[in-house]
Motif scaffolding. Structure first.
Motif, short mmCIF file in Angstrom:
data_model
loop_
_atom_site.label_atom_id
_atom_site.label_comp_id
_atom_site.label_asym_id
_atom_site.label_seq_id
_atom_site.Cartn_x
_atom_site.Cartn_y
_atom_site.Cartn_z
N GLY A 149 140.24 72.32 68.02
CA GLY A 149 139.67 73.19 66.77
C GLY A 149 138.32 72.48 66.17
N ASN A 150 137.53 73.47 66.04
CA ASN A 150 136.65 72.97 65.04
C ASN A 150 136.95 73.42 63.56
N LEU A 151 137.50 72.07 62.96
CA LEU A 151 138.48 72.22 61.86
C LEU A 151 137.62 72.39 60.53
N PRO A 152 138.29 73.27 59.73
CA PRO A 152 137.70 73.26 58.52
C PRO A 152 137.81 71.81 57.61
N TYR A 153 136.47 71.35 57.03
CA TYR A 153 136.52 69.98 57.09
C TYR A 153 137.35 69.31 55.67
N ASN A 154 137.52 70.54 54.85
CA ASN A 154 138.14 70.35 53.75
C ASN A 154 139.85 69.78 53.90
N ILE A 155 140.16 70.35 55.04
CA ILE A 155 141.76 70.12 55.26
C ILE A 155 141.88 69.37 56.45
N SER A 156 141.23 68.58 57.05
CA SER A 156 141.05 67.97 58.20
C SER A 156 142.01 66.91 58.06
N VAL A 185 146.66 80.78 68.75
CA VAL A 185 145.59 80.52 67.74
C VAL A 185 146.22 80.72 66.67
N ILE A 186 145.86 79.85 65.43
CA ILE A 186 146.10 79.92 64.00
C ILE A 186 144.97 80.28 63.10
N GLU A 187 144.79 81.43 62.49
CA GLU A 187 143.65 81.82 61.63
C GLU A 187 144.34 82.13 60.31
N LEU A 188 143.39 81.55 59.44
CA LEU A 188 144.23 81.66 58.06
C LEU A 188 143.32 83.05 57.19
N PHE A 209 137.04 78.60 53.10
CA PHE A 209 137.99 78.28 54.24
C PHE A 209 137.24 77.54 54.84
N GLY A 210 136.08 76.70 54.78
CA GLY A 210 135.44 75.83 55.32
C GLY A 210 134.83 76.24 56.78
N GLN A 211 134.17 77.52 56.61
CA GLN A 211 133.89 78.49 57.76
C GLN A 211 132.37 77.95 57.95
N ASN A 212 132.21 77.19 59.10
CA ASN A 212 130.93 76.91 59.67
C ASN A 212 131.03 77.30 61.19
N PHE A 213 130.47 78.26 61.59
CA PHE A 213 130.82 78.88 62.88
C PHE A 213 129.68 78.52 64.00
N GLY A 248 135.80 83.08 67.29
CA GLY A 248 136.22 82.97 68.86
C GLY A 248 135.06 82.28 69.75
N ALA A 249 134.20 81.42 69.03
CA ALA A 249 133.40 80.58 69.82
C ALA A 249 134.05 79.90 70.79
N LEU A 250 134.97 79.20 70.55
CA LEU A 250 135.47 78.16 71.57
C LEU A 250 136.70 78.91 72.30
N LEU A 289 146.72 75.09 71.88
CA LEU A 289 146.83 75.80 70.43
C LEU A 289 145.32 75.69 69.51
N GLU A 290 144.87 76.62 69.31
CA GLU A 290 143.57 76.27 68.72
C GLU A 290 143.73 76.89 67.06
N ILE A 291 143.29 76.03 66.48
CA ILE A 291 143.35 75.80 64.75
C ILE A 291 142.07 76.46 64.36
N GLY A 292 141.88 77.56 63.52
CA GLY A 292 140.88 78.30 63.01
C GLY A 292 139.88 78.76 64.14
N PRO A 293 140.36 79.54 64.74
CA PRO A 293 139.44 80.28 65.87
C PRO A 293 138.24 80.79 65.27
N GLY A 294 138.07 81.10 64.04
CA GLY A 294 136.97 81.96 63.59
C GLY A 294 136.59 83.52 64.28
N1 SAM Z 1 136.45 77.79 65.73
C1 SAM Z 1 135.40 78.59 64.99
C2 SAM Z 1 133.91 78.05 65.35
O1 SAM Z 1 133.80 77.03 65.97
O2 SAM Z 1 133.00 78.85 65.35
C3 SAM Z 1 135.60 78.43 63.42
C4 SAM Z 1 135.11 77.22 62.90
S1 SAM Z 1 135.28 77.27 60.97
C5 SAM Z 1 134.77 75.51 61.06
C6 SAM Z 1 137.11 76.85 60.65
C7 SAM Z 1 137.81 78.04 60.77
O3 SAM Z 1 139.33 77.66 60.31
C8 SAM Z 1 137.62 79.23 60.10
O4 SAM Z 1 137.68 80.34 60.95
C9 SAM Z 1 138.65 79.35 59.04
O5 SAM Z 1 138.66 80.70 58.45
C10 SAM Z 1 139.79 78.76 59.50
N2 SAM Z 1 140.82 77.92 58.53
C11 SAM Z 1 140.30 77.41 57.28
N3 SAM Z 1 141.43 76.99 56.71
C12 SAM Z 1 142.60 77.42 57.55
C13 SAM Z 1 143.98 77.01 57.54
N4 SAM Z 1 144.67 76.13 56.65
N5 SAM Z 1 144.57 77.19 58.65
C14 SAM Z 1 144.28 78.00 59.73
N6 SAM Z 1 142.81 78.16 59.96
C15 SAM Z 1 141.98 77.91 58.91
#
Ligand code: SAM
Length: 268
Positions: A108-115, A61-64, A12-16, A46-48, A39-44
């Protein structure tokens, strides 16, 4: 489950983010205000999210990751300006948010694999968006903000700059995250143009010309575009066919795409 039990998932590209100084700097760059639509994408975890909510803005927020849903709900579910959407941001229908044109602020701090696909998905809805602030791989931000003439200038720069003004705001080192990524990161601001500076007759033809041109970026345009445009047609667009694609600015690519639009034989 508490946040301390959540193990970051690579898929899920998680780097919090855990560096309070960096979080503060990002929030300051976004500068959310009461009444705005965010709209926050990937809130993880909740850091932001926390700082965004305390501005008084309305936040979706949209979280997968299903495991993060109860954590987010527990932390923010009681707040009237918070709405949690579970799902894949790549498939999310932004019209569901019922935001006014040019109102939505996406962060969003985006998951880099889908940015990259995510940015293209958002640009399909550019008319809803006021601005976007993203943490991305630094190398991707350099490509987004590139100027013609260098190795970073390519399909991503051109298609994003067609729609948006791009600002590379600042860089963030791996130590700001847990776990630390292997690459440097950067914050970028993208502001969709309300009026496109170089509108193409057909946006899909621009995509096509740019893709074709950069397929072989070392070759001349005359060579790479020969399946689409003749040398004479390239000249008619006011473009020197002996140049390489990275030497052309956005306006020149739009002229080539418009030339293709008046040459329907070239379109399959
Ligand atoms: N915003 C948090 C932070 O800064 O600590 C988390 C950032 S982390 C790099 C990316 C977040 O995006 C993770 O919470 C991950 O589960 C979520 N994520 C990954 N793929 C996603 C998708 N396709 N749609 C929505 N969220 C996604």
């Amino acid at each position: 489950m508490s946040e301390y039990q959540h193990r970051a998932r690579k898929r899920f590209g998680q780097n919090f983010l855990h560096d309070a100084g960096v979080i503060h700097r990002i929030l300051r760059a976004i500068h959310a205000r009461e009444g705005e639509r965010l709209l926050e994408i990937g809130p993880g975890q909740g850091a932001l999210t926390e700082g965004l909510l305390s501005s008084g803005a309305q936040l979706d927020v949209i979280e997968l990751d299903l495991d993060l849903i109860p954590i987010l709900q527990g932390k923010f579910g009681h707040l009237a300006n918070f709405r949690l959407n579970q799902g894949d941001a790549l498939k999310f229908d932004f019209n569901r948010l019922e935001a006014a044109p040019h109102s939505l602020r996406v962060v969003g701090n985006l998951p880099y694999n889908i940015s990259t696909p995510l940015i293209f998905h958002l640009l399909d809805n550019a008319e809803l968006i006021r601005d976007m602030h993203f943490m991305l791989q630094k190398e991707v931000v350099e490509r987004l903000a590139a100027e013609p003439g260098g190795g970073d200038w390519g399909r991503l720069s051109i298609m994003v700059q067609y729609h948006c003004r791009v600002e590379h705001l600042f860089n963030v080192g791996p130590g700001a995250f847990n776990p630390a990524p292997k690459v440097d990161s950067a914050i970028v601001r993208l502001v969709p143009h309300e009026v496109l500076p170089f509108p193409a007759k057909d946006h899909r033809l621009l995509e096509r010309v740019v893709r074709e041109a950069f397929n072989q970026r070392r070759k001349t345009l005359r060579n790479t575009l020969k399946g689409l445009l003749s040398s004479a047609e390239i000249e008619a667009a006011g473009v020197d066919g002996s140049l390489r694609p990275e030497q052309l600015d956005l306006a020149a690519f739009v002229r080539l795409a418009d030339q293709l639009a008046v040459q329907p034989k070239a379109v399959p």
